[in-house]
Design a protein around this motif. Structure first.
Motif, PDB file in Angstrom:
ATOM      1  N   GLY A  78       0.801  -1.228   0.000  1.00 24.34           N
ATOM      2  CA  GLY A  78       0.000   0.000   0.000  1.00 24.34           C
ATOM      3  C   GLY A  78       0.825   1.263   0.000  1.00 24.34           C
ATOM      4  N   THR A  79       0.617   2.095   1.004  1.00 28.65           N
ATOM      5  CA  THR A  79       1.297   3.396   1.057  1.00 28.65           C
ATOM      6  C   THR A  79       2.441   3.392   2.074  1.00 28.65           C
ATOM      7  OG1 THR A  79      -0.304   4.180   2.704  1.00 28.65           O
ATOM      8  CG2 THR A  79      -0.798   4.622   0.386  1.00 28.65           C
ATOM      9  N   GLU A  80       2.955   2.206   2.409  1.00 32.70           N
ATOM     10  CA  GLU A  80       4.032   2.157   3.392  1.00 32.70           C
ATOM     11  C   GLU A  80       5.251   2.930   2.890  1.00 32.70           C
ATOM     12  OE1 GLU A  80       5.450  -1.772   4.171  1.00 32.70           O
ATOM     13  OE2 GLU A  80       6.187  -2.098   2.141  1.00 32.70           O
ATOM     14  N   SER A  81       6.046   3.400   3.802  1.00 31.58           N
ATOM     15  CA  SER A  81       7.233   4.177   3.444  1.00 31.58           C
ATOM     16  C   SER A  81       8.338   3.261   2.932  1.00 31.58           C
ATOM     17  CB  SER A  81       7.742   4.934   4.667  1.00 31.58           C
ATOM     18  OG  SER A  81       8.250   4.036   5.641  1.00 31.58           O
ATOM     19  N   PRO A  82       9.236   3.797   2.101  1.00 27.07           N
ATOM     20  CA  PRO A  82      10.375   3.010   1.628  1.00 27.07           C
ATOM     21  C   PRO A  82      11.212   2.476   2.790  1.00 27.07           C
ATOM     22  CG  PRO A  82      10.152   4.999   0.318  1.00 27.07           C
ATOM     23  CD  PRO A  82       9.188   5.127   1.466  1.00 27.07           C
ATOM     24  N   LYS A  83      11.260   3.236   3.897  1.00 29.02           N
ATOM     25  CA  LYS A  83      12.042   2.806   5.056  1.00 29.02           C
ATOM     26  C   LYS A  83      11.477   1.515   5.647  1.00 29.02           C
ATOM     27  CE  LYS A  83      13.598   4.262   9.643  1.00 29.02           C
ATOM     28  NZ  LYS A  83      13.577   5.340  10.671  1.00 29.02           N
ATOM     29  N   THR A  84      10.135   1.425   5.718  1.00 30.94           N
ATOM     30  CA  THR A  84       9.505   0.222   6.264  1.00 30.94           C
ATOM     31  C   THR A  84       9.798  -0.985   5.389  1.00 30.94           C
ATOM     32  OG1 THR A  84       7.719   1.548   7.235  1.00 30.94           O
ATOM     33  CG2 THR A  84       7.306  -0.818   6.960  1.00 30.94           C
ATOM     34  N   HIS A  95      12.334  -1.288   3.378  1.00 25.73           N
ATOM     35  CA  HIS A  95      13.772  -1.528   3.510  1.00 25.73           C
ATOM     36  C   HIS A  95      14.076  -2.394   4.730  1.00 25.73           C
ATOM     37  CE1 HIS A  95      17.773  -0.511   5.155  1.00 25.73           C
ATOM     38  NE2 HIS A  95      18.150  -0.433   3.907  1.00 25.73           N
ATOM     39  N   MET A  96      13.405  -2.117   5.845  1.00 27.04           N
ATOM     40  CA  MET A  96      13.631  -2.884   7.074  1.00 27.04           C
ATOM     41  C   MET A  96      13.199  -4.340   6.896  1.00 27.04           C
ATOM     42  SD  MET A  96      12.384  -0.021   9.854  1.00 27.04           S
ATOM     43  CE  MET A  96      12.518  -1.123  11.247  1.00 27.04           C
ATOM     44  N   ARG A  97      12.106  -4.543   6.153  1.00 26.04           N
ATOM     45  CA  ARG A  97      11.634  -5.902   5.902  1.00 26.04           C
ATOM     46  C   ARG A  97      12.622  -6.657   5.010  1.00 26.04           C
ATOM     47  NH1 ARG A  97       7.005  -4.315   4.704  1.00 26.04           N
ATOM     48  NH2 ARG A  97       6.972  -4.675   2.450  1.00 26.04           N
ATOM     49  N   MET A  98      13.162  -5.983   4.017  1.00 29.54           N
ATOM     50  CA  MET A  98      14.151  -6.598   3.136  1.00 29.54           C
ATOM     51  C   MET A  98      15.409  -6.998   3.919  1.00 29.54           C
ATOM     52  SD  MET A  98      13.975  -4.158  -0.243  1.00 29.54           S
ATOM     53  CE  MET A  98      12.661  -4.290  -1.453  1.00 29.54           C
ATOM     54  N   SER A  99      15.855  -6.108   4.776  1.00 23.25           N
ATOM     55  CA  SER A  99      17.065  -6.380   5.553  1.00 23.25           C
ATOM     56  C   SER A  99      16.857  -7.555   6.496  1.00 23.25           C
ATOM     57  CB  SER A  99      17.460  -5.133   6.355  1.00 23.25           C
ATOM     58  OG  SER A  99      17.808  -4.064   5.498  1.00 23.25           O
ATOM     59  N   LEU A 100      15.676  -7.613   7.127  1.00 20.18           N
ATOM     60  CA  LEU A 100      15.394  -8.696   8.065  1.00 20.18           C
ATOM     61  C   LEU A 100      15.398 -10.050   7.374  1.00 20.18           C
ATOM     62  CD1 LEU A 100      14.515  -9.924  10.750  1.00 20.18           C
ATOM     63  CD2 LEU A 100      12.162  -9.278  10.197  1.00 20.18           C
ATOM     64  N   ILE A 101      14.673 -10.174   6.264  1.00 23.60           N
ATOM     65  CA  ILE A 101      14.570 -11.480   5.601  1.00 23.60           C
ATOM     66  C   ILE A 101      15.921 -11.899   5.027  1.00 23.60           C
ATOM     67  CG2 ILE A 101      13.920 -10.633   3.301  1.00 23.60           C
ATOM     68  CD1 ILE A 101      12.403 -13.668   5.109  1.00 23.60           C
ATOM     69  N   ARG A 102      16.711 -10.927   4.605  1.00 26.75           N
ATOM     70  CA  ARG A 102      18.053 -11.240   4.095  1.00 26.75           C
ATOM     71  C   ARG A 102      18.933 -11.788   5.214  1.00 26.75           C
ATOM     72  NH1 ARG A 102      22.305 -10.265   0.631  1.00 26.75           N
ATOM     73  NH2 ARG A 102      24.227  -9.652   1.696  1.00 26.75           N
ATOM     74  N   GLN A 103      18.932 -11.104   6.359  1.00 29.43           N
ATOM     75  CA  GLN A 103      19.762 -11.536   7.482  1.00 29.43           C
ATOM     76  C   GLN A 103      19.285 -12.870   8.051  1.00 29.43           C
ATOM     77  OE1 GLN A 103      22.604 -10.133   8.481  1.00 29.43           O
ATOM     78  NE2 GLN A 103      22.368  -8.715   6.785  1.00 29.43           N
ATOM     79  N   PHE A 104      17.978 -13.077   8.082  1.00 32.40           N
ATOM     80  CA  PHE A 104      17.444 -14.329   8.596  1.00 32.40           C
ATOM     81  C   PHE A 104      17.850 -15.499   7.690  1.00 32.40           C
ATOM     82  CE2 PHE A 104      14.016 -17.510   9.103  1.00 32.40           C
ATOM     83  CZ  PHE A 104      14.117 -17.739  10.469  1.00 32.40           C
ATOM     84  N   HIS A 119      17.909 -12.561  -0.264  1.00 35.64           N
ATOM     85  CA  HIS A 119      17.549 -11.368  -1.032  1.00 35.64           C
ATOM     86  C   HIS A 119      18.811 -10.557  -1.328  1.00 35.64           C
ATOM     87  CE1 HIS A 119      14.771  -8.370  -2.548  1.00 35.64           C
ATOM     88  NE2 HIS A 119      15.376  -7.435  -1.838  1.00 35.64           N
ATOM     89  N   PRO A 120      19.088 -10.233  -2.597  1.00 40.95           N
ATOM     90  CA  PRO A 120      20.329  -9.529  -2.944  1.00 40.95           C
ATOM     91  C   PRO A 120      20.451  -8.171  -2.254  1.00 40.95           C
ATOM     92  CG  PRO A 120      19.269 -10.422  -4.901  1.00 40.95           C
ATOM     93  CD  PRO A 120      18.285 -10.557  -3.781  1.00 40.95           C
ATOM     94  N   LYS A 121      21.608  -7.919  -1.728  1.00 43.52           N
ATOM     95  CA  LYS A 121      21.840  -6.668  -1.012  1.00 43.52           C
ATOM     96  C   LYS A 121      21.662  -5.462  -1.914  1.00 43.52           C
ATOM     97  CE  LYS A 121      25.191  -4.498   2.106  1.00 43.52           C
ATOM     98  NZ  LYS A 121      26.534  -4.646   2.742  1.00 43.52           N
ATOM     99  N   GLU A 122      22.057  -5.608  -3.185  1.00 44.48           N
ATOM    100  CA  GLU A 122      21.976  -4.475  -4.107  1.00 44.48           C
ATOM    101  C   GLU A 122      20.537  -4.095  -4.448  1.00 44.48           C
ATOM    102  OE1 GLU A 122      23.020  -8.218  -6.509  1.00 44.48           O
ATOM    103  OE2 GLU A 122      23.624  -7.244  -4.635  1.00 44.48           O
ATOM    104  N   LEU A 123      19.582  -4.966  -4.115  1.00 37.56           N
ATOM    105  CA  LEU A 123      18.172  -4.657  -4.378  1.00 37.56           C
ATOM    106  C   LEU A 123      17.498  -3.960  -3.197  1.00 37.56           C
ATOM    107  CD1 LEU A 123      16.891  -7.870  -6.230  1.00 37.56           C
ATOM    108  CD2 LEU A 123      17.731  -5.719  -7.196  1.00 37.56           C
ATOM    109  N   ILE A 124      18.242  -3.796  -2.111  1.00 38.35           N
ATOM    110  CA  ILE A 124      17.689  -3.102  -0.952  1.00 38.35           C
ATOM    111  C   ILE A 124      17.938  -1.609  -1.119  1.00 38.35           C
ATOM    112  CG2 ILE A 124      17.768  -2.849   1.552  1.00 38.35           C
ATOM    113  CD1 ILE A 124      18.750  -5.693   1.747  1.00 38.35           C
ATOM    114  N   PRO A 125      16.874  -0.821  -1.258  1.00 38.43           N
ATOM    115  CA  PRO A 125      17.058   0.618  -1.478  1.00 38.43           C
ATOM    116  C   PRO A 125      17.643   1.291  -0.250  1.00 38.43           C
ATOM    117  CG  PRO A 125      14.764   0.133  -1.044  1.00 38.43           C
ATOM    118  CD  PRO A 125      15.464  -1.195  -1.168  1.00 38.43           C
ATOM    119  N   ILE A 126      18.534   2.211  -0.483  1.00 38.26           N
ATOM    120  CA  ILE A 126      19.146   2.961   0.603  1.00 38.26           C
ATOM    121  C   ILE A 126      18.717   4.411   0.479  1.00 38.26           C
ATOM    122  CG2 ILE A 126      21.303   3.735   1.659  1.00 38.26           C
ATOM    123  CD1 ILE A 126      22.604   1.192   0.617  1.00 38.26           C
TER     124      ILE A 126
END
Length: 328
Positions: free
Chosen positions: A70-76, A78-87, A101-108
């Motif tokens: 939906g309208t979630e922020s890019p930061k939210t 991003h946090m989900r991407m980082s979590l699933i990658r680290q897990f 999940h590739p690190k380069e696909l996580i927006p900064i």
């Protein structure tokens, strides 16, 4: 926090491994607070909809989890991407074969700009804390804050690094701090200037410290570790008193003192004629960063410092880029 952790029950497909992941992250030196538990439990709950005879995370499942909601922020996101990658990295380390999940696909996000205090503003803040009055409810308050803010600015410490210092970690003879269990579970030695070392000696004397004894360098009223929450609150009050921001503004953060230390240090090294490529690794080690890239990204330069640094490296590029002639 340990009592609160009892409220976090994992009952999804990864319920057996989520507590193991928490322990794994903490052993690496990361804090795992309440918000992190919420995120991990949400991830575990999300995959309940998948039929998993055996535990697996494939590309399709991961992309479903990290997709924009939906309208979630890019930061939210991003946090989900980082979590699933680290897990996934953790699970693979114990024998699974999960999609990472590739690190380069996580927006900064590059939208955040730290506040860099001017030297005059730092002087005004120190003047405010130097004039704090004695209060019966916190008898050492007026001595702790002048010392704390001098150390934050003089050494570029993270607030928790400073508040975690034990008396034995402060070498008043050689002017060196021993920062243990810092971010990324690292430790480092932090030399102090002679003036800051002298101030530390005076502070220790006023506090009546036995520097070889137990206890914190910044003790709370019950001689435990000083909490960072009152520091954040008081810092806003100090800045308002110093005329740096008003009630209608969000205002700088305590952590911006660390940014300011980094900028002012690099600026001074450049002014002293040091090579920029020699200065950055020194600053990287002093700040406790894992790599030089962290220092480069961390360091947000003031307009004044930026000009000095560009001038210092300009000779390195001389002749590399040909001039482009244009019609006047």
């Amino acid at each position: 926090m340990k009592d609160r952790e009892k409220d976090f029950v994992f009952d999804g497909p990864f319920k057996e491994y989520c507590p193991m992941y928490v322990e794994y992250k903490r052993n690496l030196g990361y804090k795992f607070g309440e918000s992190s538990f919420y995120s991990l439990r949400y991830m575990d709950d999300f995959f309940k909809k998948y039929d998993m005879p055996t535990l697996i995370l494939n590309k399709e499942m991961v992309e479903d989890y990290v997709s924009r909601r939906g309208t979630e922020s890019p930061k939210t996101q991003h946090m989900r991407m980082s979590l699933i990658r680290q897990f996934s990295i953790f699970m693979n380390s114990i024998g699974f074969s999960f999609y990472v999940h590739p690190k380069e696909l996580i927006p900064i996000s590059n939208t955040f700009t730290p506040y860099i205090f001017t030297r005059e503003e730092i002087t005004r803040i120190l003047k405010v804390v130097d004039n704090l009055e004695y209060t019966p409810w916190s008898k050492r308050y007026h001595m702790i804050y002048p010392m704390l803010f001098r150390m934050l600015y003089g050494c570029g410490l993270r607030i928790n690094e400073a508040l975690s210092l034990k008396k034995r970690d402060v070498d008043l003879d050689n002017g060196v701090l021993t920062v243990t269990k810092a971010k990324n579970n690292s430790s480092r030695l932090v030399p102090m200037s002679s003036s800051l070392t002298h101030y530390c000696r005076e502070y220790a004397s006023k506090m009546g410290f036995d520097m070889y004894g137990e206890g914190y360098f910044y003790p709370s009223r019950d001689n435990g570790k000083y909490n960072n929450t009152p520091v954040y609150v008081k810092f806003k009050h100090f800045m308002k008193t110093a005329g740096i921001f008003t009630d209608s503004e969000v205002g700088p953060r305590v952590h911006d003192i660390r940014h300011t230390f980094a900028v002012h240090s690099l600026e001074k090294m450049v002014k002293d004629g040091q090579d920029i490529y020699c200065a950055l690794p020194i600053l990287c080690a002093y700040l406790g960063h894992r790599d030089i890239e962290s220092t480069e990204k961390y360091l947000r330069l003031t307009e004044e410092a930026y000009g000095l640094i560009i001038d210092s490296i300009a000779p390195l590029y001389d002749g590399v880029f040909p001039e482009v002639e244009t019609d006047a």
